[in-house]
Scaffold this motif. Structure first.
Motif, PDB file in Angstrom:
ATOM      1  N   TRP B  65       0.846  -1.212   0.000  1.00  0.00           N
ATOM      2  CA  TRP B  65       0.000   0.000   0.000  1.00  0.00           C
ATOM      3  C   TRP B  65       0.879   1.259   0.000  1.00  0.00           C
ATOM      4  O   TRP B  65       0.704   2.163  -0.810  1.00  0.00           O
ATOM      5  CB  TRP B  65      -0.915  -0.012   1.221  1.00  0.00           C
ATOM      6  CG  TRP B  65      -1.773   1.218   1.367  1.00  0.00           C
ATOM      7  CD1 TRP B  65      -1.344   2.474   1.676  1.00  0.00           C
ATOM      8  CD2 TRP B  65      -3.187   1.314   1.197  1.00  0.00           C
ATOM      9  NE1 TRP B  65      -2.398   3.345   1.718  1.00  0.00           N
ATOM     10  CE2 TRP B  65      -3.551   2.654   1.426  1.00  0.00           C
ATOM     11  CE3 TRP B  65      -4.188   0.371   0.889  1.00  0.00           C
ATOM     12  CZ2 TRP B  65      -4.858   3.098   1.357  1.00  0.00           C
ATOM     13  CZ3 TRP B  65      -5.494   0.821   0.825  1.00  0.00           C
ATOM     14  CH2 TRP B  65      -5.821   2.169   1.053  1.00  0.00           C
ATOM     15  N   GLN B  66       1.853   1.250   0.917  1.00  0.00           N
ATOM     16  CA  GLN B  66       2.642   2.478   1.085  1.00  0.00           C
ATOM     17  C   GLN B  66       3.584   2.755  -0.073  1.00  0.00           C
ATOM     18  O   GLN B  66       3.938   3.898  -0.329  1.00  0.00           O
ATOM     19  CB  GLN B  66       3.425   2.406   2.399  1.00  0.00           C
ATOM     20  CG  GLN B  66       2.523   2.746   3.571  1.00  0.00           C
ATOM     21  CD  GLN B  66       2.986   2.157   4.883  1.00  0.00           C
ATOM     22  OE1 GLN B  66       3.979   1.439   4.930  1.00  0.00           O
ATOM     23  NE2 GLN B  66       2.271   2.458   5.950  1.00  0.00           N
ATOM     24  N   LYS B  67       4.011   1.676  -0.767  1.00  0.00           N
ATOM     25  CA  LYS B  67       4.980   1.864  -1.867  1.00  0.00           C
ATOM     26  C   LYS B  67       4.307   1.731  -3.236  1.00  0.00           C
ATOM     27  O   LYS B  67       5.008   1.567  -4.245  1.00  0.00           O
ATOM     28  CB  LYS B  67       6.101   0.824  -1.755  1.00  0.00           C
ATOM     29  CG  LYS B  67       6.846   0.861  -0.446  1.00  0.00           C
ATOM     30  CD  LYS B  67       7.953   1.895  -0.461  1.00  0.00           C
ATOM     31  CE  LYS B  67       8.599   1.974   0.902  1.00  0.00           C
ATOM     32  NZ  LYS B  67       9.843   2.688   0.934  1.00  0.00           N
ATOM     33  N   ALA B  68       2.989   1.784  -3.264  1.00  0.00           N
ATOM     34  CA  ALA B  68       2.266   1.578  -4.533  1.00  0.00           C
ATOM     35  C   ALA B  68       2.761   2.529  -5.618  1.00  0.00           C
ATOM     36  O   ALA B  68       2.798   2.170  -6.793  1.00  0.00           O
ATOM     37  CB  ALA B  68       0.764   1.729  -4.319  1.00  0.00           C
ATOM     38  N   HIS B  69       3.197   3.737  -5.231  1.00  0.00           N
ATOM     39  CA  HIS B  69       3.676   4.705  -6.220  1.00  0.00           C
ATOM     40  C   HIS B  69       5.002   4.286  -6.853  1.00  0.00           C
ATOM     41  O   HIS B  69       5.391   4.816  -7.879  1.00  0.00           O
ATOM     42  CB  HIS B  69       3.824   6.092  -5.584  1.00  0.00           C
ATOM     43  CG  HIS B  69       4.811   6.127  -4.450  1.00  0.00           C
ATOM     44  ND1 HIS B  69       4.552   5.563  -3.215  1.00  0.00           N
ATOM     45  CD2 HIS B  69       6.058   6.618  -4.384  1.00  0.00           C
ATOM     46  CE1 HIS B  69       5.610   5.727  -2.434  1.00  0.00           C
ATOM     47  NE2 HIS B  69       6.536   6.367  -3.114  1.00  0.00           N
ATOM     48  N   LEU B  70       5.716   3.321  -6.237  1.00  0.00           N
ATOM     49  CA  LEU B  70       6.999   2.867  -6.791  1.00  0.00           C
ATOM     50  C   LEU B  70       6.837   1.671  -7.729  1.00  0.00           C
ATOM     51  O   LEU B  70       7.785   1.262  -8.389  1.00  0.00           O
ATOM     52  CB  LEU B  70       7.961   2.485  -5.663  1.00  0.00           C
ATOM     53  CG  LEU B  70       8.465   3.630  -4.787  1.00  0.00           C
ATOM     54  CD1 LEU B  70       9.348   3.083  -3.676  1.00  0.00           C
ATOM     55  CD2 LEU B  70       9.233   4.648  -5.625  1.00  0.00           C
ATOM     56  N   PHE B  71       5.641   1.090  -7.768  1.00  0.00           N
ATOM     57  CA  PHE B  71       5.434  -0.077  -8.625  1.00  0.00           C
ATOM     58  C   PHE B  71       5.505   0.348 -10.089  1.00  0.00           C
ATOM     59  O   PHE B  71       4.856   1.293 -10.503  1.00  0.00           O
ATOM     60  CB  PHE B  71       4.078  -0.723  -8.325  1.00  0.00           C
ATOM     61  CG  PHE B  71       3.734  -1.831  -9.278  1.00  0.00           C
ATOM     62  CD1 PHE B  71       4.479  -3.002  -9.302  1.00  0.00           C
ATOM     63  CD2 PHE B  71       2.675  -1.699 -10.173  1.00  0.00           C
ATOM     64  CE1 PHE B  71       4.178  -4.022 -10.189  1.00  0.00           C
ATOM     65  CE2 PHE B  71       2.365  -2.725 -11.066  1.00  0.00           C
ATOM     66  CZ  PHE B  71       3.116  -3.883 -11.060  1.00  0.00           C
ATOM     67  N   ASP B  72       6.333  -0.379 -10.864  1.00  0.00           N
ATOM     68  CA  ASP B  72       6.525  -0.047 -12.269  1.00  0.00           C
ATOM     69  C   ASP B  72       6.170  -1.274 -13.115  1.00  0.00           C
ATOM     70  O   ASP B  72       6.938  -2.235 -13.173  1.00  0.00           O
ATOM     71  CB  ASP B  72       7.995   0.360 -12.485  1.00  0.00           C
ATOM     72  CG  ASP B  72       8.296   0.704 -13.930  1.00  0.00           C
ATOM     73  OD1 ASP B  72       7.436   0.457 -14.802  1.00  0.00           O
ATOM     74  OD2 ASP B  72       9.401   1.210 -14.183  1.00  0.00           O
ATOM     75  N   PRO B  73       4.997  -1.260 -13.772  1.00  0.00           N
ATOM     76  CA  PRO B  73       4.543  -2.453 -14.510  1.00  0.00           C
ATOM     77  C   PRO B  73       5.375  -2.755 -15.744  1.00  0.00           C
ATOM     78  O   PRO B  73       5.186  -3.800 -16.362  1.00  0.00           O
ATOM     79  CB  PRO B  73       3.091  -2.111 -14.901  1.00  0.00           C
ATOM     80  CG  PRO B  73       3.018  -0.625 -14.854  1.00  0.00           C
ATOM     81  CD  PRO B  73       4.026  -0.162 -13.828  1.00  0.00           C
ATOM     82  N   THR B  74       6.327  -1.857 -16.126  1.00  0.00           N
ATOM     83  CA  THR B  74       7.233  -2.211 -17.219  1.00  0.00           C
ATOM     84  C   THR B  74       8.415  -3.026 -16.701  1.00  0.00           C
ATOM     85  O   THR B  74       9.208  -3.544 -17.476  1.00  0.00           O
ATOM     86  CB  THR B  74       7.792  -0.967 -17.950  1.00  0.00           C
ATOM     87  OG1 THR B  74       8.615  -0.230 -17.038  1.00  0.00           O
ATOM     88  CG2 THR B  74       6.675  -0.060 -18.443  1.00  0.00           C
ATOM     89  N   ARG B  75       8.542  -3.132 -15.379  1.00  0.00           N
ATOM     90  CA  ARG B  75       9.674  -3.874 -14.806  1.00  0.00           C
ATOM     91  C   ARG B  75       9.253  -5.159 -14.118  1.00  0.00           C
ATOM     92  O   ARG B  75      10.056  -6.071 -13.974  1.00  0.00           O
ATOM     93  CB  ARG B  75      10.369  -3.023 -13.750  1.00  0.00           C
ATOM     94  CG  ARG B  75      11.252  -1.965 -14.294  1.00  0.00           C
ATOM     95  CD  ARG B  75      12.212  -1.596 -13.193  1.00  0.00           C
ATOM     96  NE  ARG B  75      12.779  -0.290 -13.376  1.00  0.00           N
ATOM     97  CZ  ARG B  75      13.643   0.237 -12.519  1.00  0.00           C
ATOM     98  NH1 ARG B  75      13.975  -0.432 -11.437  1.00  0.00           N
ATOM     99  NH2 ARG B  75      14.139   1.418 -12.728  1.00  0.00           N
ATOM    100  N   ALA B  76       8.032  -5.190 -13.599  1.00  0.00           N
ATOM    101  CA  ALA B  76       7.644  -6.347 -12.788  1.00  0.00           C
ATOM    102  C   ALA B  76       6.143  -6.556 -12.852  1.00  0.00           C
ATOM    103  O   ALA B  76       5.380  -5.600 -12.989  1.00  0.00           O
ATOM    104  CB  ALA B  76       8.068  -6.126 -11.332  1.00  0.00           C
ATOM    105  N   SER B  77       5.728  -7.821 -12.752  1.00  0.00           N
ATOM    106  CA  SER B  77       4.307  -8.107 -12.553  1.00  0.00           C
ATOM    107  C   SER B  77       4.012  -7.879 -11.076  1.00  0.00           C
ATOM    108  O   SER B  77       4.924  -7.745 -10.259  1.00  0.00           O
ATOM    109  CB  SER B  77       4.000  -9.550 -12.933  1.00  0.00           C
ATOM    110  OG  SER B  77       4.581 -10.428 -11.992  1.00  0.00           O
ATOM    111  N   ALA B  78       2.719  -7.845 -10.732  1.00  0.00           N
ATOM    112  CA  ALA B  78       2.348  -7.692  -9.324  1.00  0.00           C
ATOM    113  C   ALA B  78       2.964  -8.817  -8.495  1.00  0.00           C
ATOM    114  O   ALA B  78       3.521  -8.584  -7.421  1.00  0.00           O
ATOM    115  CB  ALA B  78       0.817  -7.691  -9.185  1.00  0.00           C
ATOM    116  N   ALA B  79       2.902 -10.055  -9.022  1.00  0.00           N
ATOM    117  CA  ALA B  79       3.439 -11.202  -8.268  1.00  0.00           C
ATOM    118  C   ALA B  79       4.934 -11.045  -8.030  1.00  0.00           C
ATOM    119  O   ALA B  79       5.435 -11.310  -6.935  1.00  0.00           O
ATOM    120  CB  ALA B  79       3.157 -12.507  -9.019  1.00  0.00           C
ATOM    121  N   THR B  80       5.672 -10.605  -9.066  1.00  0.00           N
ATOM    122  CA  THR B  80       7.121 -10.424  -8.929  1.00  0.00           C
ATOM    123  C   THR B  80       7.425  -9.363  -7.883  1.00  0.00           C
ATOM    124  O   THR B  80       8.285  -9.541  -7.012  1.00  0.00           O
ATOM    125  CB  THR B  80       7.751  -9.987 -10.277  1.00  0.00           C
ATOM    126  OG1 THR B  80       7.405 -10.939 -11.271  1.00  0.00           O
ATOM    127  CG2 THR B  80       9.256  -9.877 -10.171  1.00  0.00           C
TER     128      THR B  80
END
Lengths: 217, 183
Positions: B65-80
């Motif tokens: 939740w807190q790091k959701a802004h750092l998630f980059d879908p060009t680098r990783a899937s949600a599972a990864t």
């Protein structure tokens, strides 16, 4: 940097780093190499993807009652685990993760002489393995030494040659107990390496220091 | 099945965006219900007892939740991505040391992720999951042990009764198959 690198991490090391199963000293060396090598960075991405797929393939374990509510409560009160911050390029001679352990770049290293002009600085990590910075003057040799376990040697600056090959900046040599080698720094530039070894704990402390193999490796 | 899983993958990415953009609790609950029980399994198989695994799972999901802004879908899937958070938690809580992280690439998540790149990455992650599921049991078990069991190859040798050389060659074979499946 990245194009000159000839000696890379093995699949076994990348997998263990991705899985979180390496001693801290090895993890630091792997992280330092990846900071310098886009090829191994991409391969690590693939291993992380394998980890994600394996985790998603796990059978679900029953959560405690009220687990979601408890988690939402943690979010409200800012109580999450500490996630290591991503760090930008350091721009120094030491890769960013190494600078974290030194507390600065090369000028902050507290070197200790170990003879014949060679200097070392042991970095603080968990005790299941050790990691040190090595400073080998141009043209000098690190005396012939064998290994108790696995030794990773990453060149940060300069270059060295041993019985196996020639290693330049970003190259990593992976040696096991079968290898006795005499690394010699290239003429023309001092060589700085990061070296990690998982020599068993029993060789530390119990035996008088003088009797320990060179550099406690 | 494939289409369903691909859609699920896209859904997870959308859920993380909704958490990032709108602090959407329903999106979080969806992710939580799917991933939290699996994070807990991963942690228990890595040596945590049920209490510690539950605690760490809640922390992992709160971090999401807190790091959701750092998630980059060009680098990783949600599972990864969730795996890497859980892996870091495991090192911290079970192995009791910190994890040295590589320097980040100079280009960062500040640029808006490219939709086409994200799609390719998500599809490849999906393909990898299928290739992994299609591996012969013996090979998959060894890869699982290497990731979850917190076991060295020699400890796996003791547990499975397989000689070390066999384990190494089976893992290599499994990786070759995975690579082949990704071509």
């Amino acid at each position: 940097m990245t194009d000159q690198i000839k000696h890379h991490l093995t699949d076994a090391l990348l997998m263990a780093y991705s899985a979180g199963n390496l001693p801290e000293a090895f993890s630091l060396t792997v992280a330092a190499h990846i900071s310098m090598c886009d090829d191994c960075r991409a391969r690590l991405g693939a291993f992380d993807t394998v980890g994600g797929a394996l985790m998603e393939g796990c059978e679900a374990t029953q959560l405690s009652a009220g687990s979601l509510e408890a988690t939402l409560q943690r979010i409200k009160s800012g109580d999450a685990g500490i996630e290591p911050a991503r760090r930008a390029r350091s721009g120094g001679i030491l890769p960013g993760p190494v600078q974290d352990y030194v507390g600065g770049d090369l000028d902050a290293v507290k070197w200790k002489p170990v003879g014949m002009g060679v200097k070392q600085a042991i970095l603080p990590t968990s005790r299941d393995a050790t990691v040190r910075l090595l400073y080998i003057p141009a043209g000098a040799a690190v005396p012939d030494h064998g290994h108790q376990g696995t030794e990773l040697t990453l060149v940060l600056k300069g270059a060295f040659r041993d019985e196996m090959d020639h290693f330049g900046p970003g190259d990593i040599e992976i040696a096991n107990e079968d290898l006795d080698h005499t690394p010699v720094a290239d003429i023309g530039e001092d060589c700085i390496c990061l070296a990690a070894t998982d020599a068993p704990l029993k060789f530390r402390g119990l035996i008088p220091r003088i009797a320990q193999p060179f550099l406690r490796i | 099945m494939t289409n369903l899983r691909e859609r699920e993958n896209d859904d997870w990415v959308a859920c993380i965006s909704r958490i990032r953009d709108a602090q959407d609790q329903a999106a979080f609950a969806e992710l939580f219900n799917h991933f939290a029980p699996r994070v807990k399994s991963f942690l228990m198989r890595s040596g945590a007892d049920a209490t510690m695994a539950e605690e760490c799972t809640q922390e992992v999901m709160a971090t999401l939740w807190q790091k959701a802004h750092l998630f980059d879908p060009t680098r990783a899937s949600a599972a990864t991505w969730i795996f890497t958070i859980a892996r870091n938690r495991k090192i911290d809580a079970i192995r009791k040391h910190k994890r040295p992280e590589p320097e980040d690439l100079p280009w960062g998540p500040e640029a808006e992720p490219d939709q086409a790149d994200a799609l390719v990455l998500q599809q490849e992650s999906e393909q990898l999951g299928q290739a992994l599921a299609a591996l012969p049991d013996k090979q998959r078990t060894l890869i699982e042990k290497a990731y979850f069991g917190d076991l060295s190859h020699s400890e796996i040798a003791e547990q499975t009764g397989l000689p070390l050389g066999t384990i190494k060659s089976r893992i290599r074979l499994a990786l070759d198959r995975l690579r082949h499946a990704m071509k």
